[in-house]
Design an enzyme around this catalytic site. Structure first.
Site, PDB file in Angstrom:
ATOM      1  N   ASP A 165      -1.766   2.160   7.080  1.00 30.16           N
ATOM      2  CA  ASP A 165      -1.489   1.006   6.225  1.00 30.16           C
ATOM      3  C   ASP A 165      -2.605  -0.038   6.395  1.00 30.16           C
ATOM      4  O   ASP A 165      -3.120  -0.582   5.410  1.00 30.16           O
ATOM      5  CB  ASP A 165      -0.123   0.403   6.575  1.00 30.16           C
ATOM      6  CG  ASP A 165       0.198  -0.817   5.725  1.00 30.16           C
ATOM      7  OD1 ASP A 165       0.656  -0.631   4.585  1.00 30.16           O
ATOM      8  OD2 ASP A 165      -0.022  -1.952   6.197  1.00 30.16           O
ATOM      9  N   GLY A 193      14.580  -2.843   8.683  1.00 30.42           N
ATOM     10  CA  GLY A 193      14.285  -2.414   7.314  1.00 30.42           C
ATOM     11  C   GLY A 193      12.824  -2.578   6.934  1.00 30.42           C
ATOM     12  O   GLY A 193      12.473  -2.580   5.764  1.00 30.42           O
ATOM     13  N   GLU A 248       8.948   2.344   7.771  1.00 30.32           N
ATOM     14  CA  GLU A 248       9.434   3.503   7.038  1.00 30.32           C
ATOM     15  C   GLU A 248      10.194   4.427   7.986  1.00 30.32           C
ATOM     16  O   GLU A 248      10.058   4.325   9.210  1.00 30.32           O
ATOM     17  CB  GLU A 248       8.245   4.282   6.454  1.00 30.32           C
ATOM     18  CG  GLU A 248       7.355   3.481   5.551  1.00 30.32           C
ATOM     19  CD  GLU A 248       8.028   3.125   4.235  1.00 30.32           C
ATOM     20  OE1 GLU A 248       8.761   3.968   3.705  1.00 30.32           O
ATOM     21  OE2 GLU A 248       7.851   1.986   3.780  1.00 30.32           O
ATOM     22  N   LYS A 294      -0.980  -1.055  -2.481  1.00 34.88           N
ATOM     23  CA  LYS A 294      -2.390  -1.146  -2.081  1.00 34.88           C
ATOM     24  C   LYS A 294      -3.174   0.125  -2.370  1.00 34.88           C
ATOM     25  O   LYS A 294      -4.405   0.114  -2.396  1.00 34.88           O
ATOM     26  CB  LYS A 294      -2.510  -1.537  -0.611  1.00 34.88           C
ATOM     27  CG  LYS A 294      -1.882  -0.553   0.362  1.00 34.88           C
ATOM     28  CD  LYS A 294      -1.488  -1.205   1.686  1.00 34.88           C
ATOM     29  CE  LYS A 294      -0.159  -1.884   1.601  1.00 34.88           C
ATOM     30  NZ  LYS A 294       1.058  -1.072   1.679  1.00 34.88           N
ATOM     31  N   LYS A 299      -5.347  -1.420   3.599  1.00 32.59           N
ATOM     32  CA  LYS A 299      -5.565  -2.832   3.299  1.00 32.59           C
ATOM     33  C   LYS A 299      -7.017  -3.227   3.556  1.00 32.59           C
ATOM     34  O   LYS A 299      -7.606  -4.005   2.798  1.00 32.59           O
ATOM     35  CB  LYS A 299      -4.613  -3.690   4.137  1.00 32.59           C
ATOM     36  CG  LYS A 299      -3.168  -3.597   3.618  1.00 32.59           C
ATOM     37  CD  LYS A 299      -2.162  -4.183   4.584  1.00 32.59           C
ATOM     38  CE  LYS A 299      -0.769  -4.231   3.943  1.00 32.59           C
ATOM     39  NZ  LYS A 299       0.309  -4.400   4.930  1.00 32.59           N
TER      40      LYS A 299
END
Lengths: 345, 345
Positions: B218, B204, B207, B123, B222
């Site tokens: 994040d 998983g 991070e 992104k 976006k």
């Protein structure tokens, strides 16, 4: 773009309002509109260079085109589709179950056979004759588009065409008939089935004969249309297992609600043992299912594919403006395609 | 189609699994795949005619490309993007906030400037440099596609491109960061913020340094990407008003839940007084709002336009397969476009 309208009801008039608005030229994807014919079932028809804004005003003021209107014609829609000079046939007649989608299927076929594009908001041709019409369009190198036939203008078919490429659609489920959903919501508030129907009629949504909605025929037609297009099925509404809402009692609706659940008329298709099974039936939906949040005329569609987790598309409270927008978007797709080919749209 | 991969993590390997599967040639929209380079940040890089299935197996077995691998190269990714012979650059590096999307932005720009198509799932380039990169692609007559950069492979940008034509997007709202949503869900079940983070890391998803998710970066990236593409904004993640979930207490989460509401990190943009306002913030969402049904890593986006009632797109439980599918769909779009132009894809 030279357009022939077959049908000039609410959707066409709303579309006319958008493309004759002074803001139209400044929108993205805009194209010049030239109307060469405007046919209605019972309000008179026009052939020639139609002034769209005036035609719309005339129809809204007097309910019909005057017999003395200079463009007034006695040509039939089939003759018009065969003989007038147009780029795109915009077919906006209502669903005809008993007639298996006719006469819309013939009007569309005659336009495609002449190498003309077709846009329809009528689910009948997609539910009864998709394979034949799509093959004809392919042979002739023209487009057959029908975004508004299911979920009004919500970009279902356009999305599927470009955004599910390579995927295999394994199943779908949807609440796709606004009238029955609104009736079930009405019954949750204590009304009877008959009162729910009357309310939908008063809102101008249900037909005078509501049996197409109540008996699940509209849902069956949408299910067949989606299965034909998304899953390469070859079914008609008569192949869809169909139970409407006619036998649902207020007691059932209220008991479900008391248990935190809602009754919804759900359209479904899935692959099973090499065949595609389709159905329309009332289901009890749990509170944590997005289907339970669909009120009144809202619509929802959940699509399962082999390469993605399920996608859900919801349209909140669609009205005639959404249906008109779907038709407009299809026209823009055609204008854009023609442009890419270097032709004048 | 000759492909250069920059990045060969989970998404690229899943994509490799799809296009090297024996069922691949029979899918609709399929295209021949030829990999001419495969670059990783710390696991070695290959240049030349890469055997994709073998490269994937080698990386999964040993964690890196052996120094004695015959195609092993010391070329940098930038050199590769400038010098290798490819049709499409597939850029799959992670978001770099502090570096303002670099080096991905430079890699992409160098490919576009050479007249090569670019597909990215990152992104960063869309959030930081959309206008510049889109203009470069337009000038060069190539495609710059990024379906997987927001909502994984859910067909958001593809849908918007073909299905919101003529519309003006007035606002959007979404739950777009799976990690924070999963953490908030964990807190609803009584866990602490820290335990929620640990659970997301164990799955998983988060991070090792979870601050990009927890602090809302994040989501901000976006939001900026969507505003730039859907609303013609010209913002970066630094322009997005941003409050993460770091200060949310278990008490707040549980109190909201007890009142039938849920705390969600919501990304928003709207037009106000000629400007586009963007934000990421925790909101209390009511039970009858579809946002309240988004669990764990699910995502939802509600789009308001001027010609339609609101549309809502939901993706249930996306995983790496969905992100890989988004990249694949972009590649199919490019293969299809090239085909329409009569070139060999």
């Amino acid at each position: 773009m030279k357009i022939l309208f077959l049908g000039f009801g609410n959707v066409a008039r709303r579309l006319a309002a958008i493309v004759t608005d002074e803001g139209w030229p400044s929108r993205r994807g805009t194209f010049p509109v030239e109307v060469v014919g405007l046919f209605t079932a019972s309000r008179g028809s026009l052939a020639g260079a139609v002034d769209l804004a005036r035609a719309r005003a005339e129809l809204e003021a007097t309910g019909r085109f005057d017999a003395r209107h200079p463009l007034r014609t006695d040509m039939t829609p089939l003759e018009a589709s065969r003989n007038l000079d147009y780029d795109v046939l915009v077919e906006l007649s209502p669903l005809a179950i008993e007639a298996r989608g006719e006469p819309a299927v013939s009007h569309i076929a005659s336009a495609l056979a002449r190498g003309r594009h077709v846009v329809t908001a009528n689910k009948g041709p997609v539910a009864f004759a998709y394979r034949k019409l799509a093959a004809l369009a392919e042979t002739q190198g023209v487009r057959f588009l029908f975004e508004s036939s299911v979920m009004d203008g919500a970009p279902l078919f356009n999305m599927a065409r470009v955004a599910l490429r390579g995927c295999r659609v394994e199943a779908f489920a949807g609440i796709l008939n606004g009238t029955t959903n609104a009736i079930l919501c009405h019954m949750e508030r204590g009304g009877s089935l008959e009162e729910g129907i009357a309310a939908a009629q008063a809102a101008g949504i249900a037909e005078a004969d509501p049996s197409h909605d109540v008996d699940g025929w509209d849902g069956a037609a949408k299910t067949a249309a989606l299965a034909n297009v998304l899953m390469e099925a070859d079914v008609t509404p008569f192949d869809v297992e169909r139970r409407g809402i006619g036998s649902v009692s207020v007691g059932e609706v209220r008991r479900a609600l008391a248990a935190g659940r809602r009754l919804k008329l759900v359209c479904r298709a899935c692959r099973r043992e090499g065949a595609i099974q389709t159905s329309v039936a009332v289901e009890e939906v749990a509170a944590d299912d997005p289907f339970s949040l669909v009120d009144a005329y809202g619509a929802i569609l959940r699509i399962e594919t082999d390469l993605m987790h399920p996608l859900v598309l919801t349209q909140e409270g669609p009205e005639v403006m959404d249906t008109a927008y779907g038709v407009l978007n299809d026209l823009m797709e055609i204008a854009g395609t023609a442009e890419r080919k270097g032709e004048e749209p």
